[in-house]
Motif scaffolding. Structure first.
Motif, short mmCIF file in Angstrom:
data_model
loop_
_atom_site.label_atom_id
_atom_site.label_comp_id
_atom_site.label_asym_id
_atom_site.label_seq_id
_atom_site.Cartn_x
_atom_site.Cartn_y
_atom_site.Cartn_z
N TRP A 1 5.64 -29.82 0.56
CA TRP A 1 4.33 -30.45 0.40
C TRP A 1 4.25 -31.76 1.16
O TRP A 1 3.21 -32.11 1.72
CB TRP A 1 3.99 -30.63 -1.08
CG TRP A 1 3.35 -29.39 -1.61
CD1 TRP A 1 3.91 -28.46 -2.44
CD2 TRP A 1 2.03 -28.94 -1.32
NE1 TRP A 1 3.02 -27.44 -2.68
CE2 TRP A 1 1.84 -27.71 -2.01
CE3 TRP A 1 0.98 -29.43 -0.55
CZ2 TRP A 1 0.66 -26.99 -1.94
CZ3 TRP A 1 -0.20 -28.70 -0.49
CH2 TRP A 1 -0.35 -27.51 -1.18
N TYR A 2 5.37 -32.51 1.19
CA TYR A 2 5.37 -33.76 1.95
C TYR A 2 5.09 -33.48 3.42
O TYR A 2 4.26 -34.14 4.05
CB TYR A 2 6.70 -34.51 1.79
CG TYR A 2 6.63 -35.86 2.45
CD1 TYR A 2 6.21 -36.96 1.74
CD2 TYR A 2 6.94 -36.02 3.80
CE1 TYR A 2 6.08 -38.20 2.35
CE2 TYR A 2 6.82 -37.25 4.42
CZ TYR A 2 6.39 -38.34 3.69
OH TYR A 2 6.26 -39.56 4.30
N LEU A 3 5.78 -32.52 3.98
CA LEU A 3 5.59 -32.17 5.39
C LEU A 3 4.15 -31.76 5.67
O LEU A 3 3.54 -32.18 6.66
CB LEU A 3 6.57 -31.07 5.81
CG LEU A 3 8.05 -31.42 5.72
CD1 LEU A 3 8.90 -30.18 6.00
CD2 LEU A 3 8.42 -32.57 6.63
N HIS A 4 3.58 -30.96 4.78
CA HIS A 4 2.20 -30.52 4.95
C HIS A 4 1.23 -31.71 4.90
O HIS A 4 0.40 -31.89 5.80
CB HIS A 4 1.84 -29.50 3.87
CG HIS A 4 0.38 -29.17 3.83
ND1 HIS A 4 -0.21 -28.33 4.75
CD2 HIS A 4 -0.60 -29.58 3.00
CE1 HIS A 4 -1.50 -28.24 4.48
NE2 HIS A 4 -1.77 -28.98 3.42
N LEU A 5 1.35 -32.52 3.85
CA LEU A 5 0.43 -33.64 3.68
C LEU A 5 0.62 -34.70 4.77
O LEU A 5 -0.35 -35.33 5.20
CB LEU A 5 0.58 -34.24 2.29
CG LEU A 5 0.17 -33.32 1.13
CD1 LEU A 5 0.52 -33.94 -0.21
CD2 LEU A 5 -1.31 -32.97 1.21
N ALA A 6 1.84 -34.87 5.25
CA ALA A 6 2.09 -35.80 6.35
C ALA A 6 1.39 -35.31 7.62
O ALA A 6 0.75 -36.09 8.33
CB ALA A 6 3.58 -35.97 6.60
N SER A 7 1.51 -34.04 7.89
CA SER A 7 0.87 -33.47 9.07
C SER A 7 -0.64 -33.66 9.02
O SER A 7 -1.26 -34.09 9.99
CB SER A 7 1.21 -31.98 9.17
OG SER A 7 0.57 -31.39 10.26
N VAL A 8 -1.23 -33.39 7.86
CA VAL A 8 -2.68 -33.56 7.68
C VAL A 8 -3.08 -35.03 7.86
O VAL A 8 -4.14 -35.33 8.41
CB VAL A 8 -3.11 -33.03 6.30
CG1 VAL A 8 -4.54 -33.43 5.97
CG2 VAL A 8 -2.95 -31.52 6.24
N ALA A 9 -2.20 -35.96 7.42
CA ALA A 9 -2.50 -37.39 7.49
C ALA A 9 -2.19 -37.99 8.86
O ALA A 9 -2.39 -39.19 9.07
CB ALA A 9 -1.72 -38.13 6.41
N GLY A 10 -1.66 -37.20 9.79
CA GLY A 10 -1.33 -37.72 11.11
C GLY A 10 0.01 -38.43 11.18
O GLY A 10 0.28 -39.15 12.13
N PRO B 1 14.55 -38.79 -0.88
CA PRO B 1 14.45 -38.36 0.51
C PRO B 1 14.63 -39.52 1.49
O PRO B 1 14.20 -40.65 1.23
CB PRO B 1 13.04 -37.79 0.60
CG PRO B 1 12.28 -38.47 -0.47
CD PRO B 1 13.27 -38.73 -1.58
N HIS B 2 15.29 -39.21 2.60
CA HIS B 2 15.35 -40.13 3.75
C HIS B 2 14.53 -39.45 4.83
O HIS B 2 14.85 -38.34 5.27
CB HIS B 2 16.78 -40.37 4.22
CG HIS B 2 16.82 -41.28 5.41
ND1 HIS B 2 16.55 -42.62 5.32
CD2 HIS B 2 17.05 -41.03 6.71
CE1 HIS B 2 16.62 -43.16 6.53
NE2 HIS B 2 16.93 -42.20 7.39
N ILE B 3 13.47 -40.13 5.25
CA ILE B 3 12.49 -39.53 6.14
C ILE B 3 12.41 -40.35 7.43
O ILE B 3 12.27 -41.57 7.38
CB ILE B 3 11.10 -39.49 5.47
CG1 ILE B 3 11.20 -38.71 4.15
CG2 ILE B 3 10.06 -38.89 6.39
CD1 ILE B 3 10.05 -38.92 3.21
N VAL B 4 12.54 -39.66 8.55
CA VAL B 4 12.38 -40.31 9.85
C VAL B 4 11.01 -39.90 10.38
O VAL B 4 10.71 -38.70 10.48
CB VAL B 4 13.49 -39.91 10.83
CG1 VAL B 4 13.27 -40.55 12.20
CG2 VAL B 4 14.87 -40.27 10.27
N VAL B 5 10.19 -40.91 10.69
CA VAL B 5 8.86 -40.65 11.24
C VAL B 5 8.78 -41.24 12.64
O VAL B 5 9.58 -42.09 13.03
CB VAL B 5 7.74 -41.22 10.35
CG1 VAL B 5 7.77 -40.58 8.96
CG2 VAL B 5 7.82 -42.72 10.23
N ARG B 6 7.78 -40.81 13.39
CA ARG B 6 7.57 -41.28 14.75
C ARG B 6 7.27 -42.78 14.72
O ARG B 6 6.51 -43.25 13.88
CB ARG B 6 6.42 -40.51 15.37
CG ARG B 6 6.15 -40.88 16.83
CD ARG B 6 4.96 -40.14 17.39
NE ARG B 6 3.79 -40.43 16.54
CZ ARG B 6 2.73 -39.66 16.45
NH1 ARG B 6 2.65 -38.55 17.14
NH2 ARG B 6 1.73 -40.00 15.67
#
Length: 156
Positions: free
Chosen positions: A73-82, A113-118
């Motif tokens: 769900w995090y991946l999905h919502l992150a994608s939707v949020a840009g 979670p450890h999350i790497v974003v652009r």
């Protein structure tokens, strides 16, 4: 309108050493999970209860399911949020208790979670997404213990 759907699996006890459950110590606490069209998962009981520590137990599977549902769900919502997620890794911790009669339960779980974003993505928005996941995550919405998170972030 809500839609119902089924999930199926076959659980097969594999711990019969030849005499079934004739004696308490005479059988293994092992089984296979067979889900149609998927590889078999070999499992065992919690080592505290005589299981094989090298195999997943029900508690491992529940914590892993909770973490995976949150991640998806995090991946999905992150994608939707840009927000562009480049990497996601979780080291969740579940806290359980066992009463004197042997009954057990989860008291709480913390996802880490450890999350790497652009580089340049909005880290405040990346953090805010966690607060919305519980509205959607099938597993988190089904458990009766609190689930919290302690996320860390990096950019690349």
């Amino acid at each position: 309108m809500s839609k119902q759907h089924d999930y199926t699996a076959r659980i097969v006890w594999t711990g019969n050493r030849g005499e079934g459950t004739k004696t308490y110590r005479g059988y293994d606490r092992s089984w296979d999970i067979a889900t149609p069209g998927k590889p078999i998962t070999h499992c065992s009981n919690d080592p505290l209860l005589g299981g094989d520590a090298a195999l997943p137990n029900p508690e491992d599977l529940l914590l892993s399911s909770l973490s995976a549902c949150h991640m998806l769900w995090y991946l999905h919502l992150a994608s939707v949020a840009g927000i562009t997620v480049l990497s996601y890794q979780d080291d969740p911790v579940g806290v359980g208790e066992t009463s004197p009669n042997g009954a057990g339960r989860f008291l709480r779980a913390t996802l880490k979670p450890h999350i790497v974003v652009r580089a340049g993505d909005d880290l405040a928005e990346a953090e805010a997404i966690h607060h919305r996941i519980h509205e959607f995550c099938f597993i988190a919405r089904s458990v009766n213990f609190p689930v919290s998170y302690d996320a860390t972030y990096a950019t690349a």
